[in-house]
Design a protein around this motif. Structure first.
Motif, PDB file in Angstrom:
ATOM      1  N   GLU A 146      59.415  33.445  -3.476  1.00 50.25           N
ATOM      2  CA  GLU A 146      60.375  32.912  -2.860  1.00 50.25           C
ATOM      3  C   GLU A 146      61.346  33.930  -1.939  1.00 50.25           C
ATOM      4  N   ASN A 147      61.598  35.080  -2.546  1.00 50.68           N
ATOM      5  CA  ASN A 147      62.391  36.220  -1.821  1.00 50.68           C
ATOM      6  C   ASN A 147      61.571  37.246  -0.962  1.00 50.68           C
ATOM      7  N   ASP A 148      60.374  37.249  -1.155  1.00 51.70           N
ATOM      8  CA  ASP A 148      59.627  38.209  -0.126  1.00 51.70           C
ATOM      9  C   ASP A 148      58.628  37.511   0.485  1.00 51.70           C
ATOM     10  N   LEU A 149      57.291  36.713  -0.196  1.00 50.76           N
ATOM     11  CA  LEU A 149      56.255  36.275   0.529  1.00 50.76           C
ATOM     12  C   LEU A 149      56.954  35.094   1.641  1.00 50.76           C
ATOM     13  N   LEU A 150      57.540  34.057   1.122  1.00 53.75           N
ATOM     14  CA  LEU A 150      58.147  32.943   2.099  1.00 53.75           C
ATOM     15  C   LEU A 150      58.994  33.491   3.202  1.00 53.75           C
ATOM     16  N   MET A 151      59.860  34.515   3.028  1.00 47.88           N
ATOM     17  CA  MET A 151      60.434  35.092   3.928  1.00 47.88           C
ATOM     18  C   MET A 151      59.870  35.751   4.898  1.00 47.88           C
ATOM     19  N   ARG A 152      58.750  36.379   4.648  1.00 47.26           N
ATOM     20  CA  ARG A 152      57.907  37.039   5.648  1.00 47.26           C
ATOM     21  C   ARG A 152      57.198  35.977   6.572  1.00 47.26           C
ATOM     22  N   LEU A 153      56.688  34.870   5.731  1.00 47.74           N
ATOM     23  CA  LEU A 153      56.269  33.718   6.613  1.00 47.74           C
ATOM     24  C   LEU A 153      57.213  33.067   7.344  1.00 47.74           C
ATOM     25  N   ASP A 154      58.470  33.296   7.210  1.00 50.54           N
ATOM     26  CA  ASP A 154      59.459  32.543   8.007  1.00 50.54           C
ATOM     27  C   ASP A 154      59.414  33.130   9.345  1.00 50.54           C
ATOM     28  N   THR A 155      59.123  34.606   9.340  1.00 54.30           N
ATOM     29  CA  THR A 155      59.381  35.298  10.529  1.00 54.30           C
ATOM     30  C   THR A 155      58.039  35.449  11.131  1.00 54.30           C
ATOM     31  N   ASN A 156      56.791  35.162  10.250  1.00 53.40           N
ATOM     32  CA  ASN A 156      55.517  35.468  11.075  1.00 53.40           C
ATOM     33  C   ASN A 156      54.539  34.381  10.271  1.00 53.40           C
ATOM     34  N   SER A 157      54.405  33.247  10.800  1.00 51.21           N
ATOM     35  CA  SER A 157      53.824  32.060  10.257  1.00 51.21           C
ATOM     36  C   SER A 157      52.266  32.222  10.006  1.00 51.21           C
ATOM     37  N   ASP A 158      51.883  33.344  10.648  1.00 47.64           N
ATOM     38  CA  ASP A 158      50.443  33.657  10.349  1.00 47.64           C
ATOM     39  C   ASP A 158      50.241  34.989   9.693  1.00 47.64           C
ATOM     40  N   ASP A 159      50.990  35.413   8.858  1.00 45.56           N
ATOM     41  CA  ASP A 159      50.840  36.417   7.994  1.00 45.56           C
ATOM     42  C   ASP A 159      49.835  36.152   6.706  1.00 45.56           C
ATOM     43  N   ARG A 160      48.604  36.359   7.212  1.00 40.49           N
ATOM     44  CA  ARG A 160      47.433  35.808   6.047  1.00 40.49           C
ATOM     45  C   ARG A 160      47.586  36.598   4.861  1.00 40.49           C
ATOM     46  N   GLU A 161      48.151  37.814   5.037  1.00 36.50           N
ATOM     47  CA  GLU A 161      48.225  38.729   3.715  1.00 36.50           C
ATOM     48  C   GLU A 161      49.338  37.842   2.585  1.00 36.50           C
ATOM     49  N   ALA A 162      50.466  37.476   3.184  1.00 33.03           N
ATOM     50  CA  ALA A 162      51.163  36.965   2.676  1.00 33.03           C
ATOM     51  C   ALA A 162      50.887  35.428   2.037  1.00 33.03           C
ATOM     52  N   ILE A 163      49.919  34.795   2.770  1.00 30.95           N
ATOM     53  CA  ILE A 163      49.398  33.525   2.429  1.00 30.95           C
ATOM     54  C   ILE A 163      48.602  33.742   1.019  1.00 30.95           C
ATOM     55  N   ASN A 164      47.736  34.875   1.126  1.00 35.94           N
ATOM     56  CA  ASN A 164      46.920  35.306   0.165  1.00 35.94           C
ATOM     57  C   ASN A 164      47.601  35.493  -1.105  1.00 35.94           C
ATOM     58  N   LEU A 190      47.663  25.431  -0.848  1.00 41.91           N
ATOM     59  CA  LEU A 190      47.405  26.842  -0.444  1.00 41.91           C
ATOM     60  C   LEU A 190      46.085  27.112  -0.074  1.00 41.91           C
ATOM     61  N   THR A 191      44.866  26.626  -0.911  1.00 42.15           N
ATOM     62  CA  THR A 191      43.780  26.929  -0.867  1.00 42.15           C
ATOM     63  C   THR A 191      43.137  26.270   0.597  1.00 42.15           C
ATOM     64  N   LEU A 192      43.566  25.160   1.044  1.00 45.87           N
ATOM     65  CA  LEU A 192      43.147  24.724   2.377  1.00 45.87           C
ATOM     66  C   LEU A 192      43.926  25.501   3.433  1.00 45.87           C
ATOM     67  N   ILE A 193      45.028  25.774   3.291  1.00 43.70           N
ATOM     68  CA  ILE A 193      45.944  26.725   4.427  1.00 43.70           C
ATOM     69  C   ILE A 193      45.261  27.840   4.474  1.00 43.70           C
ATOM     70  N   ARG A 194      44.878  28.445   3.395  1.00 42.03           N
ATOM     71  CA  ARG A 194      43.966  29.768   3.337  1.00 42.03           C
ATOM     72  C   ARG A 194      42.770  29.817   4.098  1.00 42.03           C
ATOM     73  N   ASP A 195      41.852  28.864   3.616  1.00 45.93           N
ATOM     74  CA  ASP A 195      40.475  28.821   4.098  1.00 45.93           C
ATOM     75  C   ASP A 195      40.235  28.439   5.520  1.00 45.93           C
ATOM     76  N   LYS A 196      41.321  27.210   5.830  1.00 49.81           N
ATOM     77  CA  LYS A 196      41.051  27.019   7.234  1.00 49.81           C
ATOM     78  C   LYS A 196      42.005  27.675   8.183  1.00 49.81           C
ATOM     79  N   GLU A 197      42.616  28.532   7.700  1.00 49.70           N
ATOM     80  CA  GLU A 197      43.485  29.606   8.596  1.00 49.70           C
ATOM     81  C   GLU A 197      44.580  29.049   9.155  1.00 49.70           C
ATOM     82  N   CYS A 198      45.207  28.068   8.431  1.00 49.54           N
ATOM     83  CA  CYS A 198      46.461  27.485   9.118  1.00 49.54           C
ATOM     84  C   CYS A 198      47.467  28.286   9.274  1.00 49.54           C
TER      85      CYS A 198
END
Length: 757
Positions: A215-233, A277-285
Motif C-alpha cells: 500500500e505505502n510503497d509499491l502502489l504509490m510507485r505505480l501511481d507515479t509510474n504505471s509501467d514500473d515492472r519491478e513494483a508489479i512483480n 496480477l499474474t495477467l497484468i505481469r505476464d501480458k505486460e499491462c
C-alpha cells in the motif's frame, strides 16, 4: 494402551508451477537451502547425543523456519508443509514434551534426505528451462515422484511412539515411567490453542508487513509510474506470500469456526487478486488508474480483515463486491479463457480442501522475532541498574563527609564510575535495539495525500526527508495518529485548489514536505506546506465568537498565543464539515497525545505563504534526565526537555498586575508563579531577596516557576503512579534517587495549564 493410530492426512502436491519472473528469487532461496542442508544433517546427529543443548536446537529450528518461509514465498508447498512439521517436532523437544530417541532422529534425517532429493530435482528443472505457456502465462513445471507422505508418517509415528521421560531421574524411576501414559500431544486442547495463537501472531505480523509495503510503497510507485515492472512483480510476490501464510493459518483452525469461514473468504480475495496480477505481469499491462484504485480497495479490505482477526471479537467482512470488481478487471484485460475466471472460486475451494486435509496438531512454531515485552523488561532492568549506580556517589560522599573515610570513599567512587560506564553501555545497546526508523510511519502518508487529493480535486505532492531518522519504537506507535491528522490538515486546510493557486501566482500543484532529523538528543518532525497559511485575525474573530476569549484578552495576545488557540477543544477554522475535517475535534487531541510522550508542538505560519508545524520528541521514554528542586522540604524533578534555563530573580524585579505575577528576563516580560502555590502548599519564600526559578517553555513563550532551592541534574527512571494517585494534576510519575528517597516527577505541561487556571 496406546490410542489407535489415526489416518494420516497429507498434502500430496506432485506438481508445482514456477513462474519465469520468480526464477531469480527462487535461485536465491535454493542457494541458501543448499548451505543449510550441508550442516543440518550433522546438527541432527549431534542432537541424538545432546538433546538438552538449546543452542543446537535453536540452530536446527532456525534452518527449518527459514526453509519454510522461503518455500512458502515461492509456492513450493511440499517443502513448506514438511518444514512446518519439523518445527512442531523441535518445539516439542524443547518443551520436554518429546524425548529424543533413535526413531525420532531417523525421521528428521528423512526430512533432510527429502529436501536434498527435492532440491536436486528442482535444480534439474531450472537447468533444463523447459518453459510452458498457459493462458499467456509462462512457467516451468516441477514434477516430483517422491511424496512427502513417508516423512510426515515418520514424524507422526515419532510423536505417538515417544513418551515424555524425566531425563533427570535415575534408573529407579524406570518402573514408574513404564506405566502406560498416553502422551497424545497433538490431541491436547492446550496444545491446539497454543498452536493456533502462535500461528495467528505470525499470520498477523507477516501479512501486515506485506500489506503495508504494497500500500505505502509499491502502489504509490505505480501511481507515479504505471509501467514500473519491478513494483508489479514485487506486489505479486507479496500477495503470493500472504496467500501462503493464510494457508498455514487455515491448517490449524476448525472448519466450524467463524474465523475459518472468514479466512476462506479472505483467501478467495487474495487468490483472485493474485490471478489478476499474474495477467497484468505476464501480458505486460500498465497499472492504470482503475487498477490502482482497485489495488487500494483490496489493501483496505485486507487491512480491515487483519484488524478484525487481531481483535478479540472477530467479525467476517463481506467479500462479494471486491471479488466482483477484481473479476471485471480480469475480463477487461482480455485474451483470457473463461475458465480462469469461472474456476477462481473453485480453485480457492480446492486449495482450502487441501489445507483441511493436511490438518495436523502440533506445538507452537518458534518465531525468530524478539517479543516487545522482552525488550521492555530488559529496559526496566537496565533502568533499575541506573538507579543503583546513582547510589555509589551518594555512599561515597557519605563515607567522606560523615565518617571521614576518604580512601574508602575514593574506592567506592571508582567502583561507581566503573558500574556507571557498564550501565551506560548496556543502556545504549538496549536503546539501539528498540530504535526503529521513522519511515515506518512516514510511508503511510503518501496514501493519505492521494486519498485527499482525489476527494477534494486538488493537486498536491508529498516530499519526504529523513526517513532513516531513528526513534524509540514506543514513541513511533504513539506519534502515528497525530502525524496523520497534521498531514490531513495541511492537505485539506493548507493547500489551495488549482484555480486559487494559479490566481496567486503559485504552481498548480501544492507541495507538502514531511521531514525528520536529530538535534540535541531530540527528534524533530516538520510538516511544511506552501498553502494559504493561518490568518491570525480570523482565529481571533472565531475565538471571540465562540466565547473562548474576550475582546480585551484577544487584543493583548501576540501571534504565537493566537495560533495556539487552535489547540483548544472544539476550535475549528473549517468553513464546512467534510469527511476529512471541520468538526473541531483533533488538534487538542494531537497536542495531548504529543504531550503524553514528553513532546512539544509549535506552529509557524504566514498568510499566503504557508504553514510549518514542528514536533519535538525525546529519543526514548525509558530513561530521562531531570533537574531536582526543593519546595517546602520536599524534592521534585523537572524533566530537562522542558527547561529553557534556571535563574535567580531579584525580589524587586517581580511585579504584580491583575492578581498575576510577572518579571522581566533580558527585556522580555514573562509570567512567574510559585510551585508551592500551584500544589496548594501555600506561599513560600516571601522574605528572601532572590527567588530561584525554573524557566519552562510552552511553544513560543516562556514561564517561570519559582522553587525554594535548585539542586542537581541527574538521570531518572519514570515509574507511573497507579490507582487514585494516577490523576494528580501536575505530576507525571515518581522515581527513586540514589539515596533511596522517592520523589515525584513534575509534568510541566500540566503545571502551565494549572497556572493559566
Amino acid at each position: 494402551m496406546k490410542n489407535p493410530k489415526k489416518k494420516i492426512l497429507v498434502v500430496d502436491i506432485m506438481c508445482s508451477k514456477i513462474y519465469i519472473e520468480d526464477l531469480d528469487v527462487l535461485k536465491m532461496f535454493v542457494d541458501k537451502w543448499v548451505k543449510y542442508l550441508k550442516g543440518l544433517e550433522k546438527e541432527i546427529l549431534k542432537l541424538e547425543l545432546h538433546s538438552k543443548d538449546n543452542e543446537l536446537l535453536n540452530n536446527i529450528v532456525e534452518c527449518a523456519h527459514s526453509i519454510k518461509g522461503g518455500s512458502s514465498f515461492v509456492g513450493l508447498w511440499s517443502i513448506t508443509r514438511l518444514s512446518y512439521e519439523m518445527e512442531i517436532t523441535l518445539e516439542a523437544i524443547r518443551n520436554l514434551k518429546l524425548t529424543v530417541n533413535t526413531g525420532l532422529i531417523d525421521s528428521m534425517l528423512l526430512y533432510v534426505d527429502f529436501l536434498n532429493d527435492y532440491i536436486k530435482n528442482l535444480l534439474k528443472v531450472l537447468k533444463k528451462q523447459d518453459v510452458k505457456t498457459e493462458n499467456g502465462i509462462r512457467y516451468l513445471e516441477l514434477k516430483y515422484d517422491h511424496k512427502e507422505e513417508l516423512v510426515l508418517k515418520s514424524l507422526k509415528m515419532s510423536f505417538e511412539n515417544c513418551e515424555a521421560k524425566d531425563t533427570e531421574g535415575s534408573n529407579t524411576q524406570q518402573e514408574t515411567l513404564e506405566e502406560e501414559r498416553s502422551l497424545d500431544i497433538l490431541e491436547s486442547e492446550e496444545f491446539k490453542v497454543g498452536l493456533a495463537n502462535g500461528i495467528k501472531e505470525q499470520f498477523i505480523i507477516e501479512s501486515t508487513e506485506h500489506i503495508e509495503r504494497m500500500e505505502n510503497d509499491l502502489l504509490m510507485r505505480l501511481d507515479t509510474n504505471s509501467d514500473d515492472r519491478e513494483a508489479i512483480n514485487e506486489i505479486f510476490r507479496s500477495i503470493h506470500s500472504v496467500k501462503g501464510g493464510t494457508g498455514i493459518y487455515l491448517a490449524v483452525l476448525t472448519t466450524q469456526s467463524s474465523l475459518y469461514i472468514g479466512l476462506t473468504d479472505f483467501l478467495e480475495v487474495v487468490h483472485t487478486f493474485e490471478s489478476l496480477l499474474t495477467l497484468i505481469r505476464d501480458k505486460e499491462c500498465n497499472f492504470e488508474k482503475n487498477l490502482l484504485d482497485l489495488g487500494f480497495m483490496v489493501m483496505d479490505y485486507l487491512k480491515s480483515f487483519i484488524n478484525s482477526v487481531d481483535s478479540e471479537e472477530f467479525m467476517n467482512i463481506d467479500n462479494n463486491v471486491i471479488i466482483q470488481k477484481i473479476k471485471e478487471e480480469i475480463l477487461n484485460i482480455g485474451e483470457l479463457s473463461s475458465s480462469l475466471v469461472q474456476t477462481t472460486k473453485t480453485t480457492t475451494a480446492q486449495e482450502v480442501n487441501k489445507v483441511e486435509e493436511s490438518r495436523s496438531k502440533g506445538s507452537i512454531n518458534q518465531s525468530i522475532r524478539v517479543n516487545q515485552d522482552k525488550l521492555d523488561k530488559m529496559m526496566n532492568t537496565i533502568s533499575e541498574l541506573i538507579i543503583a549506580k546513582n547510589s555509589f556517589m551518594h555512599i561515597s560522599a557519605k563515607l567522606n563527609v560523615e565518617y571521614n573515610l576518604s580512601e574508602m570513599s575514593k574506592e567506592v567512587k571508582q567502583v561507581g564510575t566503573y558500574v556507571n560506564r557498564i550501565s551506560e553501555e548496556l543502556q545504549n545497546e538496549i536503546m539501539s535495539i528498540r530504535m526503529v526508523e521513522i519511515k515506518t510511519v512516514f510511508q503511510k502518508m503518501p496514501r493519505v495525500i492521494r486519498d485527499i487529493a482525489q476527494s477534494t480535486g486538488k493537486k498536491m505532492e508529498l516530499f519526504m526527508e529523513g526517513g532513516n531518522t531513528e526513534i524509540d519504537k514506543t514513541i513511533i506507535e504513539q506519534i502515528s495518529d497525530p502525524l496523520v491528522h497534521l498531514i490531513r490538515n495541511s492537505a485539506d486546510h493548507g493547500v489551495e485548489d488549482t484555480e486559487e493557486r494559479l490566481s496567486k501566482g503559485k504552481p498548480e500543484t501544492g507541495s507538502i514536505i514531511l521531514r525528520a532529523y536529530n538535534k540535541n538528543k531530540h527528534v524533530f518532525i516538520e510538516i511544511e506546506d506552501d498553502g494559504k497559511g493561518i490568518d491570525k485575525d480570523n482565529i481571533k474573530k472565531k475565538a471571540i465568537e465562540k466565547g473562548i476569549v474576550s475582546e480585551e484578552e484577544a487584543v493583548k495576545m501576540n501571534e504565537a498565543q493566537l495560533i495556539n488557540l487552535i489547540f483548544l477543544p472544539g476550535f475549528s477554522m473549517a468553513k464546512k464539515i467534510t469527511e476529512i475535517s471541520g468538526r473541531g475535534v483533533g488538534m487538542d487531541i494531537v497536542k495531548s497525545n504529543i504531550s503524553k510522550i514528553n513532546g512539544k508542538i509549535i506552529i509557524e505560519s504566514e498568510v499566503g505563504k504557508g504553514t510549518k508545524t514542528t514536533i519535538q520528541l525525546p529519543l526514548t521514554l525509558a530513561v530521562s534526565r531531570g533537574l531536582t528542586v526543593e519546595v517546602d522540604g520536599e524534592t521534585y524533578i523537572f524533566p530537562l526537555e522542558y527547561i529553557v534555563e534556571t535563574v535567580k530573580i531579584s525580589r524587586n524585579d517581580i511585579h504584580k498586575f491583575n492578581g498575576k505575577f510577572f518579571t522581566y528576563l533580558r527585556g522580555e516580560a514573562i509570567g512567574i508563579e510559585w510551585l508551592s502555590k500551584i500544589f496548594l502548599m501555600g506561599d513560600r519564600d516571601t522574605e528572601s531577596e532572590e527567588v530561584s526559578a525554573v524557566i519552562l517553555s510552552r511553544g513560543a513563550e516562556n514561564y517561570a516557576i519559582a522553587v525554594d532551592k535548585l539542586k542537581n541534574e541527574q538521570e531518572f527512571v519514570v515509574k507511573t503512579l497507579e490507582g487514585h494517585l494516577a490523576d494528580i494534576p501536575g505530576i507525571s510519575g515518581s522515581t527513586l534517587l540514589g539515596n533511596g528517597q522517592v520523589v515525584l516527577i513534575v509534568n510541566p505541561v500540566d503545571i502551565l495549564q494549572l497556572v493559566e487556571k
